[in-house]
Design an enzyme around this catalytic site. Structure first.
Site, mmCIF file in Angstrom:
data_model
loop_
_atom_site.group_PDB
_atom_site.id
_atom_site.type_symbol
_atom_site.label_atom_id
_atom_site.label_comp_id
_atom_site.label_asym_id
_atom_site.label_seq_id
_atom_site.Cartn_x
_atom_site.Cartn_y
_atom_site.Cartn_z
ATOM 1 C CG HIS A 101 1.240 -10.872 -1.525
ATOM 2 N ND1 HIS A 101 -0.053 -10.464 -1.759
ATOM 3 C CD2 HIS A 101 1.947 -9.750 -1.223
ATOM 4 C CE1 HIS A 101 -0.123 -9.148 -1.604
ATOM 5 N NE2 HIS A 101 1.087 -8.695 -1.282
ATOM 6 C CD GLU A 180 2.784 -7.435 2.346
ATOM 7 O OE1 GLU A 180 3.479 -6.490 1.984
ATOM 8 O OE2 GLU A 180 1.948 -7.990 1.601
HETATM 9 P P1 PGA Z 1 0.543 -1.756 -1.086
HETATM 10 O O1 PGA Z 1 0.794 -3.334 -1.201
HETATM 11 O O2 PGA Z 1 1.857 -1.117 -0.731
HETATM 12 O O3 PGA Z 1 0.041 -1.355 -2.419
HETATM 13 O O4 PGA Z 1 -0.482 -1.565 0.019
HETATM 14 C C1 PGA Z 1 1.694 -3.994 -0.359
HETATM 15 C C2 PGA Z 1 1.783 -5.437 -0.730
HETATM 16 O O5 PGA Z 1 0.766 -6.046 -1.086
HETATM 17 O O6 PGA Z 1 2.873 -6.049 -0.714
#
Ligand code: PGA
Length: 261
Positions: A101, A180
């Site tokens: 992540h 992401e």
């Molecule tokens: P968010 O985060 O939905 O708060 O933008 C997504 C993530 O970091 O997995």
């Protein structure tokens, strides 16, 4: 994490939330009520803070598949203060962990964060325990400049190549990738990626991952909430969503689940 081909994954990444166990239990209760109504269509899981894992696993023994980790050690075990090994997780009955992540990767905000080499080791340790992996990839910026327009693809292709080095086709059955884009994550994000950006990038990820890339589930994450979740889930090639903020707020989580069902 055993899910069939047409099942969409909905993963809530709680991060450093919620502030207490009562809210955590409330969130799991919402999921449980929802899971009873849907069958094969969705698979739901919460990536919970480590401090809650044991308690929540015990309380939800019949749905323990719904509880996964946000990160795992790159070491197999031993003298590494504060770390949790894949073997410990497996022995507790945990089936999967997020890795790579952007908030756990090396960055100016996180100088002790992971590089691709560590992410690769984490995946190796999880596969060695026959656990599933949710690997996050995504670019920092997406440029409007026509000469740099495709730079994000190079960035993602390098992340995939480095993080997935050394694995075989069998391992890929336990791999999920989450796209992401860093610019779309968290409270400072201006917006979620557009539908076109999501479809284009997820197709790119599937085509570059591996000869078997089309079989790997790819999720989208970044500012997914109760208002846009359904539309994103219905996009071509999107196998699910990774939800941050909206997944640890009971009201938003409930609405999100209602809106997609
Ligand atoms: P968010 O985060 O939905 O708060 O933008 C997504 C993530 O970091 O997995």
């Amino acid at each position: 994490m055993q899910v069939s081909k047409n099942t969409k994954l909905i993963i809530g990444n709680w991060k450093e939330n919620p502030e207490n166990l009562e809210i955590a239990e409330q969130l799991l209760e919402i999921t449980k009520n929802f899971s009873e109504k849907i069958s094969e269509k969705f698979f739901l899981a919460h990536a919970v803070p480590n401090i809650f894992v044991g308690f929540l696993m015990q309380k939800n023994s019949e749905n323990s598949q719904n509880i996964i980790l946000q990160n795992i050690s790159c070491f197999e075990g031993g003298s590494h203060t504060g770390e949790i090994s894949a073997m410990q997780a497996k022995n507790l009955g945990i089936k999967a962990s997020i890795v790579g992540h952007s908030e756990t990767r090396l960055s100016p905000q996180n100088p002790r964060g992971d590089e691709d080499t560590q992410v690769n080791l984490k995946i190796k340790n999880l596969f060695a325990q026959e656990m599933s992996v949710i690997l996050c990839v995504g670019e920092f910026i997406r440029s409007d400049d026509s000469n740099k327009k495709d730079d994000y693809k190079k960035y993602i292709a390098t992340q995939l190549q480095n993080c997935l080095q050394g694995f075989n086709e069998k391992d890929f059955e336990k791999l999920v990738i989450a796209y992401e884009p860093i610019w779309a994550i968290g409270k400072d994000a201006k917006r979620a990626a557009t539908n076109e950006e999501i479809v284009e990038t997820i197709s790119f990820i599937k085509s570059t991952t591996h000869p078997r890339g089309s079989l790997v589930k790819v999720l989208y994450g970044g500012s997914v909430d109760e208002n846009n979740a359904k539309e994103i889930l219905n996009l071509e090639n999107v196998d699910g969503i990774l939800v941050g903020r909206a997944s640890s707020d009971p009201e938003k989580w409930q609405k999100l689940l209602q809106n997609i069902s």
